[in-house]
Design an enzyme around this catalytic site. Structure first.
Site, mmCIF file in Angstrom:
data_model
loop_
_atom_site.group_PDB
_atom_site.id
_atom_site.type_symbol
_atom_site.label_atom_id
_atom_site.label_comp_id
_atom_site.label_asym_id
_atom_site.label_seq_id
_atom_site.Cartn_x
_atom_site.Cartn_y
_atom_site.Cartn_z
ATOM 1 N N TRP A 99 43.269 47.868 39.843
ATOM 2 C CA TRP A 99 43.766 49.309 39.490
ATOM 3 C C TRP A 99 44.293 50.137 40.291
ATOM 4 C CZ3 TRP A 99 44.990 47.807 34.884
ATOM 5 C CH2 TRP A 99 44.153 46.958 34.356
ATOM 6 N N ASP A 166 40.562 57.952 40.614
ATOM 7 C CA ASP A 166 40.182 57.350 39.443
ATOM 8 C C ASP A 166 39.036 57.016 39.010
ATOM 9 O OD1 ASP A 166 40.137 55.667 37.170
ATOM 10 O OD2 ASP A 166 41.514 54.054 38.174
ATOM 11 N N LYS A 190 34.680 52.913 29.222
ATOM 12 C CA LYS A 190 33.537 52.377 30.101
ATOM 13 C C LYS A 190 32.279 52.940 29.782
ATOM 14 C CE LYS A 190 36.832 49.917 32.373
ATOM 15 N NZ LYS A 190 36.851 48.491 32.568
#
Length: 356
Positions: A99, A166, A190
């Site tokens: 990511w 992030d 999450k």
């Protein structure tokens, strides 16, 4: 049979969140209507988004001068929204996983990107150290937790430029010094809510300094001005996020949650470190994620990996198969996962090892 949910995302939610969301789907706020069919501009839903934003600020101790936004598009949308709003000439990124790599790719569409360090050559099995963030960068971006590879940066970096993170897979698992950051973003699926909403915390004064024209939907100022309601927000995930935030407050807040998370991770890592059959994939214990524990069979037992997945699944362990790009196993220990599930996995591992 009790199921133990180790999926990496979408992932386990607290029973509190699931029950309250299910009730609201049937009858929201005693309106006689489902949460799925009410207007996002109703006073009842406005109260939801207001309370959710206030709880984010309370739990993370967000200082004055920041806005909390609830946006669509997932964290991947933020890979372009961040440079659209913050990258004038050059940005600094650290490459610690898939990511982070994807965020770098998007940022390069807007300006120069200085990748200050990368662990790609070692399949992202460690967090690079000793790198320098150039003082002329518009910002430094990092991914705090790498779900696929099981590494995590658990301290807020000190850098000479704007700091952006992030935190999709470890937000609300540790205290954060929000004042160090100009933007923090996190996909909800999450540690917060079902997929469909992204939490953004942004410093107001950091915005509005770009010479480029920013599309309306991609300008953070649009969503600040409209209270996250410039377009129809993802109502159900935001309601679920509110329930999770209430649950976190009931648990005692972020410091209490961190203590529980460290205990869970400690139990599993200890079992892995003391096993002859299993071994961790992250080389430095300091780099180990407490959210996503990645491990494999030792070479002499490698052929038993598929058998262990079947063995564990038959005992109620769900979602422990590693990401397809790395193989092995991954146990995601998000906030909603009870310690009993971790103990059950450890017992399962010991039973399988004794069998062989």
């Amino acid at each position: 049979m009790k199921k133990h949910n180790f999926y990496a995302g979408p992932s386990i939610l607290s029973e509190y969140t699931i029950k309250n969301t299910a009730d609201a789907v049937l009858n929201f706020a005693d309106m006689g209507l489902s949460l799925l069919e009410i207007s996002h501009r109703s006073k009842q839903f406005q109260a939801v988004i207001d309370e959710a934003s206030a709880l984010v600020k309370e739990l993370l101790e967000v200082p004055e001068g920041y806005s909390v936004l609830w946006l669509g598009g997932g964290a991947s949308m933020q890979f372009c929204m961040i440079p659209y709003n913050f990258l004038a000439k050059k940005a600094a990124y650290i490459d610690t996983g898939t990511w982070a790599h994807n965020a770098i790719k998007e940022a390069r569409l807007f300006g120069d990107v200085d990748v200050v360090a990368s662990s790609a050559d070692a399949n992202y099995t460690f967090i690079p150290k000793g790198f320098t963030v150039p003082a002329d960068a518009d910002y430094f971006h990092y991914t705090s937790n790498n779900t696929i590879y099981g590494t995590e940066i658990r301290q807020d970096p000190d850098v000479p430029v704007r700091l952006i993170a992030d935190m999709s897979s470890d937000i609300f698992s540790r205290p954060i010094d929000v004042a160090k950051y100009d933007a923090i973003y996190a996909g909800a699926q999450k540690n917060l809510a079902p997929a469909g909403v992204t939490l953004v915390i942004v410093r107001d004064e950091a915005l509005g300094h770009m010479e480029r024209a920013i599309p309306t939907m991609l300008d953070y100022r649009t969503h600040i001005k409209k209270g996250s309601m410039f377009n129809t927000p993802p109502v159900l995930p935001i309601f679920s996020a509110l329930q999770t935030l209430k649950y976190y407050k009931q648990l005692g807040g972020i410091r209490a949650i961190e203590k529980i998370d460290l205990e869970k991770a400690g139990i599993l890592y200890d079992a892995i470190d003391n096993s002859k059959m299993f071994t961790g994939t992250v080389t430095d214990p300091a780099d180990r994620s407490i959210m996503n524990v990645c491990f494999v069979m030792t070479p002499e037992y490698k052929e038993l990996e598929a058998e262990f997945v079947e063995f564990a699944t038959a005992r109620g362990m769900v979602g422990i198969k590693g990401h397809r790009s790395v193989g092995g196993f991954r146990a995601s220990l998000y906030n909603a996962l009870p310690v009993e599930s971790v103990r059950a996995l450890v017992e399962c591992m010991k039973e399988f090892e004794a069998k062989h």
